[in-house]
Design an enzyme around this catalytic site. Structure first.
Site, PDB file in Angstrom:
ATOM      1  N   ASP A 151       0.850  -1.195   0.000  1.00  0.00           N
ATOM      2  CA  ASP A 151       0.000   0.000   0.000  1.00  0.00           C
ATOM      3  C   ASP A 151       0.883   1.241   0.000  1.00  0.00           C
ATOM      4  O   ASP A 151       2.039   1.196   0.454  1.00  0.00           O
ATOM      5  CB  ASP A 151      -0.877   0.023   1.253  1.00  0.00           C
TER       6      ASP A 151
HETATM    7  N1  URA Z   1      -1.017  -5.913   3.983  1.00  0.00           N
HETATM    8  C1  URA Z   1      -1.562  -4.684   3.955  1.00  0.00           C
HETATM    9  O1  URA Z   1      -2.614  -4.448   4.535  1.00  0.00           O
HETATM   10  N2  URA Z   1      -0.906  -3.719   3.278  1.00  0.00           N
HETATM   11  C2  URA Z   1       0.271  -3.914   2.654  1.00  0.00           C
HETATM   12  O2  URA Z   1       0.834  -2.984   2.075  1.00  0.00           O
HETATM   13  C3  URA Z   1       0.827  -5.202   2.694  1.00  0.00           C
HETATM   14  C4  URA Z   1       0.159  -6.188   3.364  1.00  0.00           C
END
Ligand code: URA
Length: 234
Positions: free
Chosen positions: A103
């Site tokens: 993310d």
């Molecule tokens: N899980 C998440 O919620 N976000 C990420 O970026 C990676 C794993």
């Protein structure tokens, strides 16, 4: 392989652009400018420089980036900068892609490569490659939350509960957990389903590879043979 083909294969632009860079005297090997695009060279192990910056020839690019918050794992980001803004342009040109996405607000270990088999081996759900995350949580962690994470939580849209293969509290608000999948917002959704909330998320490990200690946020390095072996399970 001739010099023009070498530059082209490494992502320095179209053949015409690569030819022009060479003819303009921007390419050197061992300090000597090579201005003939047809110069025949052995590519394996070669290091050339473009505008004074050294570049090792690599058949495939394997790269680790210490991703900062505020960057999207996409070449066409929607709301933030792209992680490709942190990398030299030849990587994008030669088709390097993120090995699974983080993310925009997640930090830490991000792999990138243009080797499709490598990307598939690390991201295919069948391979079950462990990913280790450290999450800062809004509320105190308790045993019920950790048990729920280990035994499996039901996520919206998923037919079966998703479990962490390991989950422990490193501090009252710091959770370390290991998951085998790479589902959308997986860690945040799992922690929410367990009754808490992720405030910050950092990936520290994929398979046998830990984020290199000396790699500061926003910087990248080539993966060496030992790092690649640790990812391939060697
Ligand atoms: N899980 C998440 O919620 N976000 C990420 O970026 C990676 C794993």
């Amino acid at each position: 392989m001739n010099l023009e083909s070498i530059l082209f294969s490494q992502g320095f632009g179209s053949r015409r652009q690569c030819r022009a860079m060479i003819v303009d005297g921007r390419v050197a090997i061992d300090g000597a400018v090579l201005s003939d695009p047809a110069t025949d060279l052995s590519a394996a192990g070669l290091t050339f420089s473009v505008d004074g910056t050294a570049w090792p020839y690599r058949e495939f690019a394997y790269v680790v980036l210490n991703k900062p918050a505020g960057y999207e794992c996409s070449r066409e980001p929607q709301h933030h900068l792209s992680v490709f803004n942190l990398l030299p342009p030849p990587f994008a040109t030669r088709g390097v892609q993120c090995v699974g996405r983080l993310d925009q607000d997640t930090t830490g270990l991000l792999l990138l490569s243009d080797d499709g088999k490598f990307v598939h081996a690390l991201t295919s759900p069948k391979r079950k490659v462990p990913k280790v995350y450290v999450a800062t949580t809004r509320y105190s962690l308790d045993d019920a939350q950790l048990d729920a994470l280990r035994s499996g939580v039901l996520l919206h849209g998923e037919p079966k509960p998703v479990a962490a293969v390991a989950a422990h509290a490193r501090a009252t608000h710091t959770l370390e957990l290991t998951v085998l999948e790479g589902k959308y917002h997986q860690v945040k959704r799992m922690v929410a389903a367990a009754g808490n909330r992720v405030e910050a998320l950092h990936r520290k490990r994929i398979g046998g590879l830990t984020l290199p200690e000396g790699l500061s946020e926003g910087t990248w390095q080539w993966l060496d043979d030992a790092a690649l072996a640790s990812l391939r399970g060697g």
